[in-house]
Design an enzyme around this catalytic site. Structure first.
Site, PDB file in Angstrom:
ATOM      1  N   GLU A  73     -11.788 -48.086 -15.240  1.00 40.15           N
ATOM      2  CA  GLU A  73     -12.292 -46.829 -14.654  1.00 40.15           C
ATOM      3  C   GLU A  73     -13.236 -47.116 -13.488  1.00 40.15           C
ATOM      4  OE1 GLU A  73     -13.497 -43.815 -17.570  1.00 40.15           O
ATOM      5  OE2 GLU A  73     -12.061 -44.703 -18.951  1.00 40.15           O
ATOM      6  N   LYS A  85     -17.268 -39.816 -17.536  1.00 40.61           N
ATOM      7  CA  LYS A  85     -17.993 -40.104 -16.295  1.00 40.61           C
ATOM      8  C   LYS A  85     -17.605 -39.239 -15.103  1.00 40.61           C
ATOM      9  CE  LYS A  85     -17.754 -44.879 -16.705  1.00 40.61           C
ATOM     10  NZ  LYS A  85     -18.255 -46.234 -16.577  1.00 40.61           N
ATOM     11  N   HIS A 121     -12.780 -46.443  -8.849  1.00 43.52           N
ATOM     12  CA  HIS A 121     -13.718 -45.916  -7.840  1.00 43.52           C
ATOM     13  C   HIS A 121     -13.764 -46.791  -6.589  1.00 43.52           C
ATOM     14  CE1 HIS A 121     -15.727 -42.756 -10.238  1.00 43.52           C
ATOM     15  NE2 HIS A 121     -15.534 -43.563 -11.257  1.00 43.52           N
TER      16      HIS A 121
HETATM   17  P1  NAD Z   1     -12.068 -50.116 -24.400  1.00 46.13           P
HETATM   18  O1  NAD Z   1     -10.919 -50.309 -23.491  1.00 46.13           O
HETATM   19  O2  NAD Z   1     -12.880 -51.316 -24.770  1.00 46.13           O
HETATM   20  O3  NAD Z   1     -11.573 -49.445 -25.762  1.00 46.13           O
HETATM   21  C1  NAD Z   1     -10.825 -48.289 -25.818  1.00 46.13           C
HETATM   22  C2  NAD Z   1     -10.456 -47.980 -27.265  1.00 46.13           C
HETATM   23  O4  NAD Z   1      -9.767 -46.713 -27.302  1.00 46.13           O
HETATM   24  C3  NAD Z   1      -9.509 -48.993 -27.912  1.00 46.13           C
HETATM   25  O5  NAD Z   1      -9.921 -49.214 -29.251  1.00 46.13           O
HETATM   26  C4  NAD Z   1      -8.163 -48.288 -27.916  1.00 46.13           C
HETATM   27  O6  NAD Z   1      -7.312 -48.707 -28.981  1.00 46.13           O
HETATM   28  C5  NAD Z   1      -8.615 -46.845 -28.098  1.00 46.13           C
HETATM   29  N1  NAD Z   1      -7.595 -45.873 -27.669  1.00 46.13           N
HETATM   30  C6  NAD Z   1      -6.930 -45.830 -26.485  1.00 46.13           C
HETATM   31  N2  NAD Z   1      -6.058 -44.793 -26.491  1.00 46.13           N
HETATM   32  C7  NAD Z   1      -6.169 -44.187 -27.696  1.00 46.13           C
HETATM   33  C8  NAD Z   1      -5.516 -43.089 -28.323  1.00 46.13           C
HETATM   34  N3  NAD Z   1      -4.565 -42.404 -27.685  1.00 46.13           N
HETATM   35  N4  NAD Z   1      -5.884 -42.736 -29.572  1.00 46.13           N
HETATM   36  C9  NAD Z   1      -6.846 -43.435 -30.229  1.00 46.13           C
HETATM   37  N5  NAD Z   1      -7.498 -44.475 -29.696  1.00 46.13           N
HETATM   38  C10 NAD Z   1      -7.154 -44.861 -28.449  1.00 46.13           C
HETATM   39  O7  NAD Z   1     -13.000 -48.955 -23.790  1.00 46.13           O
HETATM   40  P2  NAD Z   1     -14.568 -49.008 -23.480  1.00 46.13           P
HETATM   41  O8  NAD Z   1     -14.792 -50.010 -22.388  1.00 46.13           O
HETATM   42  O9  NAD Z   1     -15.313 -49.119 -24.766  1.00 46.13           O
HETATM   43  O10 NAD Z   1     -14.837 -47.563 -22.791  1.00 46.13           O
HETATM   44  C11 NAD Z   1     -14.695 -46.327 -23.455  1.00 46.13           C
HETATM   45  C12 NAD Z   1     -15.103 -45.201 -22.521  1.00 46.13           C
HETATM   46  O11 NAD Z   1     -16.513 -45.171 -22.347  1.00 46.13           O
HETATM   47  C13 NAD Z   1     -14.531 -45.296 -21.100  1.00 46.13           C
HETATM   48  O12 NAD Z   1     -13.950 -44.064 -20.748  1.00 46.13           O
HETATM   49  C14 NAD Z   1     -15.725 -45.576 -20.231  1.00 46.13           C
HETATM   50  O13 NAD Z   1     -15.621 -45.058 -18.942  1.00 46.13           O
HETATM   51  C15 NAD Z   1     -16.814 -44.872 -21.003  1.00 46.13           C
HETATM   52  N6  NAD Z   1     -18.146 -45.379 -20.619  1.00 46.13           N
HETATM   53  C16 NAD Z   1     -19.114 -44.482 -20.245  1.00 46.13           C
HETATM   54  C17 NAD Z   1     -20.361 -44.912 -19.839  1.00 46.13           C
HETATM   55  C18 NAD Z   1     -21.427 -43.943 -19.437  1.00 46.13           C
HETATM   56  O14 NAD Z   1     -22.532 -44.364 -19.121  1.00 46.13           O
HETATM   57  N7  NAD Z   1     -21.175 -42.653 -19.421  1.00 46.13           N
HETATM   58  C19 NAD Z   1     -20.656 -46.285 -19.827  1.00 46.13           C
HETATM   59  C20 NAD Z   1     -19.670 -47.172 -20.249  1.00 46.13           C
HETATM   60  C21 NAD Z   1     -18.425 -46.711 -20.643  1.00 46.13           C
END
Ligand code: NAD
Length: 327
Positions: free
Chosen positions: A190, A120, A194
């Site tokens: 995240e 993002k 902001h």
């Molecule tokens: P979450 O916290 O639910 O899950 C994160 C996952 O990553 C967990 O399974 C964790 O074990 C794993 N993880 C963390 N560190 C790790 C590592 N070093 N190696 C391997 N796995 C690891 O996260 P989420 O809420 O699903 O969000 C994921 C990403 O998606 C975020 O960065 C968020 O900002 C992004 N996102 C983007 C948009 C968009 O529209 N662009 C929308 C929503 C979320």
């Protein structure tokens, strides 16, 4: 031909991504990784078992063929017996350099294929742009900013811009409704980063209890304005408008799956005849964040795969490539 894909990160988005793929014929999920382990299964991964195991034990490494490792990504991608054409990076970008460090891990592993993220922040995308030549030299096709915003809405802005001689402003507003913040911990942290007075480092360091205390004070709502969102740099890179003309904000309700507002993108510009007008693209309220992010990410993964097959490597963005529909 079925594209064999992996999902890195198995939280809110990663699990939704696996569920979504189980409805598709053109893609098969063969690899998953989380912070504590990974699983590789060449015939495909059982969705229900993977989600149940992760939710009960905290890692897919506990699955029958899983492996527990605190270097799960490295272990998964560097194994030459693992046949994965592309990965969706559903990982938190905490700290703000994390996604770029994962890209470097792929570059040094010797693996070749396609990568898609839903990152993002502008500063995070800038780090990936900096890796463009290295990705190209490594035979990797990397598509960045492929979630909803940046992603679906940025692509819509790039299309909307075609009617205009000059683009005056692009305004993105998102509404997200989730029943419980803990299903999307990284997304919520995240977003908190902001808020006025917060940074990525502060949000990353907050305990779950501190996040809950903050959400109690705001009645579960996070209201965001003028976010540092990469939609700006993605559109600027293409010459559509300068980054200061792009604004992103939104409202996240962490206690109600109903969206607090309809996610929309409004692009205002002047046509070649001198008329000022606005194009609006509004997402249906029933479409969840997971549907809009994961659907888009895999559409771009399919597009990246088509590039890769033509030996087109390097870094591209959601604003410059059309996603392909995954059947
Ligand atoms: P979450 O916290 O639910 O899950 C994160 C996952 O990553 C967990 O399974 C964790 O074990 C794993 N993880 C963390 N560190 C790790 C590592 N070093 N190696 C391997 N796995 C690891 O996260 P989420 O809420 O699903 O969000 C994921 C990403 O998606 C975020 O960065 C968020 O900002 C992004 N996102 C983007 C948009 C968009 O529209 N662009 C929308 C929503 C979320």
């Amino acid at each position: 031909m079925v594209i064999k894909v992996g999902i890195l990160g198995f939280g809110g988005l990663g699990q939704a991504a696996l569920k979504l793929l189980s409805t598709k014929q053109e893609m098969l999920c063969v690899a998953l990784a989380d912070q504590k382990g990974y699983v590789y299964a060449s015939q495909g991964i059982d969705v229900n078992k993977a989600i149940a195991t992760y939710q009960a034990k905290g890692s897919v490494g506990y699955l029958e063929s899983g492996v527990l490792s605190d270097q799960s990504i490295k272990a998964l991608i560097s194994n030459p017996n693992h046949n994965v054409s592309g990965y969706f990076l559903a990982l938190p970008n905490l700290p703000n350099t994390f996604m770029a460090s994962v890209a470097k891990e792929f570059i040094s592993s010797g693996w070749q294929g396609v990568l898609v993220d839903a990152i993002k922040r502008t500063s995070a995308v800038e780090q990936l742009i900096g890796l463009s030549e290295d990705l190209k030299a490594s035979g990797i096709t990397y598509l960045t900013g492929c979630g909803a915003t940046p992603g679906l809405l940025t692509a819509a802005a790039a299309i909307a811009a075609q009617s205009f001689a000059e683009v005056h402003k692009v305004e993105i507003q998102f509404g997200v409704g989730i029943a419980n913040w803990s299903a999307y911990r990284a997304t919520i942290r995240e977003d908190i980063a902001h808020m006025p007075g917060y940074t990525v480092d502060i949000a990353q360091a907050m305990t779950d209890a501190e996040v809950e205390a903050l959400l109690d004070k705001t009645n579960g709502l996070i209201t965001l304005e003028h976010m540092e969102h990469a939609d700006d740099i993605l559109l600027e890179r293409l010459g559509i408008c300068s980054r200061d003309r792009v604004t992103v904000g939104g409202v996240v309700d962490t206690r109600n799956p109903k969206k607090p507002l309809s996610t929309n993108m409004k692009l205002t510009g002047r046509t070649f005849e001198g008329k000022i007008s606005t194009h609006t693209f509004t997402l249906g309220d029933e479409t969840s964040m997971a549907a809009n992010v994961c659907g888009t990410a895999f559409g771009y993964l399919k597009a990246a795969q088509a590039f890769h097959q033509k030996s087109i490597h390097g870094l591209f963005t959601s604003a410059e490539v059309m996603p392909l529909f995954v059947q």
